[in-house]
Design a protein around this motif. Structure first.
Motif, PDB file in Angstrom:
ATOM      1  N   LEU A  76      -0.903   9.796   1.770  1.00 28.13           N
ATOM      2  CA  LEU A  76      -1.064  10.176   3.168  1.00 28.13           C
ATOM      3  C   LEU A  76       0.102  11.049   3.638  1.00 28.13           C
ATOM      4  O   LEU A  76      -0.082  12.018   4.371  1.00 28.13           O
ATOM      5  N   ALA A  77       1.308  10.738   3.186  1.00 27.76           N
ATOM      6  CA  ALA A  77       2.489  11.529   3.554  1.00 27.76           C
ATOM      7  C   ALA A  77       2.495  12.881   2.866  1.00 27.76           C
ATOM      8  O   ALA A  77       3.033  13.859   3.403  1.00 27.76           O
ATOM      9  N   ALA A  78       1.924  12.962   1.680  1.00 25.36           N
ATOM     10  CA  ALA A  78       1.917  14.226   0.933  1.00 25.36           C
ATOM     11  C   ALA A  78       1.035  15.278   1.600  1.00 25.36           C
ATOM     12  O   ALA A  78       1.325  16.482   1.508  1.00 25.36           O
ATOM     13  N   VAL A  79      -0.004  14.852   2.286  1.00 21.51           N
ATOM     14  CA  VAL A  79      -0.953  15.798   2.898  1.00 21.51           C
ATOM     15  C   VAL A  79      -0.274  16.761   3.871  1.00 21.51           C
ATOM     16  O   VAL A  79      -0.452  17.979   3.757  1.00 21.51           O
ATOM     17  N   PRO A  80       0.517  16.287   4.852  1.00 22.54           N
ATOM     18  CA  PRO A  80       1.154  17.253   5.749  1.00 22.54           C
ATOM     19  C   PRO A  80       2.153  18.172   5.035  1.00 22.54           C
ATOM     20  O   PRO A  80       2.334  19.325   5.442  1.00 22.54           O
ATOM     21  N   PHE A  81       2.771  17.692   3.967  1.00 29.82           N
ATOM     22  CA  PHE A  81       3.673  18.557   3.203  1.00 29.82           C
ATOM     23  C   PHE A  81       2.892  19.665   2.495  1.00 29.82           C
ATOM     24  O   PHE A  81       3.353  20.801   2.406  1.00 29.82           O
ATOM     25  N   VAL A  82       1.710  19.341   1.999  1.00 29.65           N
ATOM     26  CA  VAL A  82       0.861  20.366   1.372  1.00 29.65           C
ATOM     27  C   VAL A  82       0.426  21.392   2.419  1.00 29.65           C
ATOM     28  O   VAL A  82       0.467  22.602   2.160  1.00 29.65           O
ATOM     29  N   ILE A  83       0.038  20.927   3.591  1.00 29.32           N
ATOM     30  CA  ILE A  83      -0.348  21.845   4.674  1.00 29.32           C
ATOM     31  C   ILE A  83       0.826  22.754   5.014  1.00 29.32           C
ATOM     32  O   ILE A  83       0.666  23.973   5.135  1.00 29.32           O
ATOM     33  N   VAL A  99       7.197  13.640   9.600  1.00 34.42           N
ATOM     34  CA  VAL A  99       8.380  12.907  10.089  1.00 34.42           C
ATOM     35  C   VAL A  99       8.026  11.441  10.302  1.00 34.42           C
ATOM     36  O   VAL A  99       8.746  10.542   9.838  1.00 34.42           O
ATOM     37  N   VAL A 100       6.916  11.195  10.975  1.00 34.60           N
ATOM     38  CA  VAL A 100       6.524   9.816  11.290  1.00 34.60           C
ATOM     39  C   VAL A 100       6.185   9.036  10.021  1.00 34.60           C
ATOM     40  O   VAL A 100       6.702   7.939   9.787  1.00 34.60           O
ATOM     41  N   ILE A 101       5.321   9.612   9.182  1.00 32.45           N
ATOM     42  CA  ILE A 101       4.865   8.891   7.986  1.00 32.45           C
ATOM     43  C   ILE A 101       6.013   8.660   7.011  1.00 32.45           C
ATOM     44  O   ILE A 101       6.185   7.564   6.477  1.00 32.45           O
ATOM     45  N   SER A 102       6.817   9.695   6.777  1.00 29.37           N
ATOM     46  CA  SER A 102       7.920   9.517   5.826  1.00 29.37           C
ATOM     47  C   SER A 102       9.014   8.620   6.396  1.00 29.37           C
ATOM     48  O   SER A 102       9.702   7.928   5.650  1.00 29.37           O
ATOM     49  N   GLY A 103       9.156   8.608   7.707  1.00 28.66           N
ATOM     50  CA  GLY A 103      10.100   7.670   8.328  1.00 28.66           C
ATOM     51  C   GLY A 103       9.679   6.229   8.087  1.00 28.66           C
ATOM     52  O   GLY A 103      10.504   5.381   7.732  1.00 28.66           O
ATOM     53  N   VAL A 104       8.389   5.955   8.253  1.00 27.22           N
ATOM     54  CA  VAL A 104       7.877   4.608   7.970  1.00 27.22           C
ATOM     55  C   VAL A 104       8.078   4.281   6.491  1.00 27.22           C
ATOM     56  O   VAL A 104       8.536   3.200   6.141  1.00 27.22           O
ATOM     57  N   GLY A 105       7.758   5.241   5.630  1.00 27.22           N
ATOM     58  CA  GLY A 105       7.930   5.017   4.197  1.00 27.22           C
ATOM     59  C   GLY A 105       9.373   4.733   3.827  1.00 27.22           C
ATOM     60  O   GLY A 105       9.655   3.851   3.014  1.00 27.22           O
ATOM     61  N   ALA A 106      10.305   5.468   4.430  1.00 27.84           N
ATOM     62  CA  ALA A 106      11.730   5.266   4.129  1.00 27.84           C
ATOM     63  C   ALA A 106      12.208   3.886   4.586  1.00 27.84           C
ATOM     64  O   ALA A 106      13.067   3.292   3.952  1.00 27.84           O
ATOM     65  N   ILE A 107      11.637   3.386   5.661  1.00 27.95           N
ATOM     66  CA  ILE A 107      12.043   2.074   6.172  1.00 27.95           C
ATOM     67  C   ILE A 107      11.499   0.936   5.325  1.00 27.95           C
ATOM     68  O   ILE A 107      12.200  -0.011   5.012  1.00 27.95           O
ATOM     69  N   ARG A 143      12.540   4.908  -2.530  1.00 26.59           N
ATOM     70  CA  ARG A 143      13.268   5.018  -1.269  1.00 26.59           C
ATOM     71  C   ARG A 143      13.963   6.367  -1.155  1.00 26.59           C
ATOM     72  O   ARG A 143      13.970   6.987  -0.095  1.00 26.59           O
ATOM     73  N   SER A 144      14.547   6.856  -2.254  1.00 26.08           N
ATOM     74  CA  SER A 144      15.233   8.155  -2.201  1.00 26.08           C
ATOM     75  C   SER A 144      14.258   9.301  -1.966  1.00 26.08           C
ATOM     76  O   SER A 144      14.576  10.251  -1.247  1.00 26.08           O
ATOM     77  N   VAL A 145      13.066   9.222  -2.531  1.00 30.71           N
ATOM     78  CA  VAL A 145      12.057  10.268  -2.293  1.00 30.71           C
ATOM     79  C   VAL A 145      11.588  10.223  -0.845  1.00 30.71           C
ATOM     80  O   VAL A 145      11.422  11.261  -0.201  1.00 30.71           O
ATOM     81  N   TRP A 146      11.389   9.021  -0.322  1.00 30.97           N
ATOM     82  CA  TRP A 146      10.996   8.895   1.085  1.00 30.97           C
ATOM     83  C   TRP A 146      12.082   9.467   2.003  1.00 30.97           C
ATOM     84  O   TRP A 146      11.785  10.127   2.993  1.00 30.97           O
ATOM     85  N   THR A 147      13.338   9.234   1.657  1.00 25.87           N
ATOM     86  CA  THR A 147      14.440   9.755   2.464  1.00 25.87           C
ATOM     87  C   THR A 147      14.484  11.278   2.388  1.00 25.87           C
ATOM     88  O   THR A 147      14.684  11.949   3.401  1.00 25.87           O
ATOM     89  N   LEU A 148      14.275  11.835   1.195  1.00 20.05           N
ATOM     90  CA  LEU A 148      14.198  13.285   1.040  1.00 20.05           C
ATOM     91  C   LEU A 148      13.040  13.854   1.854  1.00 20.05           C
ATOM     92  O   LEU A 148      13.186  14.884   2.532  1.00 20.05           O
ATOM     93  N   HIS A 158       0.822  -1.211   0.000  1.00 20.83           N
ATOM     94  CA  HIS A 158       0.000   0.000   0.000  1.00 20.83           C
ATOM     95  C   HIS A 158       0.860   1.267   0.000  1.00 20.83           C
ATOM     96  O   HIS A 158       0.463   2.307   0.523  1.00 20.83           O
ATOM     97  N   ILE A 159       2.024   1.195  -0.613  1.00 24.84           N
ATOM     98  CA  ILE A 159       2.985   2.298  -0.573  1.00 24.84           C
ATOM     99  C   ILE A 159       2.428   3.552  -1.247  1.00 24.84           C
ATOM    100  O   ILE A 159       2.719   4.668  -0.825  1.00 24.84           O
TER     101      ILE A 159
END
Length: 158
Positions: free
Chosen positions: A36-43, A144-152, A89-94, A29-30
């Motif tokens: 879901l991770a994009a929403v806080p970045f838009v805010i 931070v939390v969502i993208s951290g999970v995504g990066a892992i 993975r690189s986008v998640w890390t960014l 479900h990446i």
């Protein structure tokens, strides 16, 4: 081999397999996680873009607090677009690095008067009462939390 050692190995293997199953579910479900991770970045981008003009000094300049807000808004918007377009993975890390530094900056400059650093102006603002500041901090923390999970859990190649 003792019973305790065998039992411990079985317990660890069960724990590892549960973690791997959970990571596999998230990996499947990446794309949803990326949206879901994009929403806080838009805010974060909207808050910084709409607040930037109120931080412009009367004399202008290249590196002003207002321009730093505009840069943050642009970077947050770019990260949101990259997450939706290609959650590698690189986008998640960014995304994680962007969120951590944004949250770190707002918390640092809320509580510590660092002063000017070279051409960077003093960003100290000892309050959470500025419109949008707390909303932006919450958005950055969730990013931070969502993208951290995504990066892992993101596969190396998406």
């Amino acid at each position: 081999m003792s019973t305790a050692t065998r039992t411990e190995r079985r317990r660890l293997a069960h724990h590892d397999s549960r973690w791997q199953r959970g990571a596999a579910i998230v990996r499947r479900h990446i794309r949803l996680l990326a949206v879901l991770a994009a929403v806080p970045f838009v805010i974060d981008a909207v808050v910084h873009a709409t607040s930037a003009s109120s931080y412009d000094p009367a004399g202008g300049g290249l590196i002003t607090e207002g321009n730093l807000f505009r840069a943050e808004a642009g970077l947050a918007a770019l990260v949101a677009l990259l997450l939706v377009a290609r959650p590698s993975r690189s986008v998640w890390t960014l995304a994680f690095a962007t969120a951590v530094t944004a949250l770190g900056a707002v918390v640092l400059y809320r509580y510590v008067n660092v002063g000017a650093i070279g051409p960077i102006p003093n960003l100290y603002e000892p309050t959470w009462q500025v419109p949008g500041k707390l909303l932006s901090a919450y958005a950055e923390a969730s990013a931070v939390v969502i993208s951290g999970v995504g990066a892992i859990v993101a596969p190396l190649r998406a």
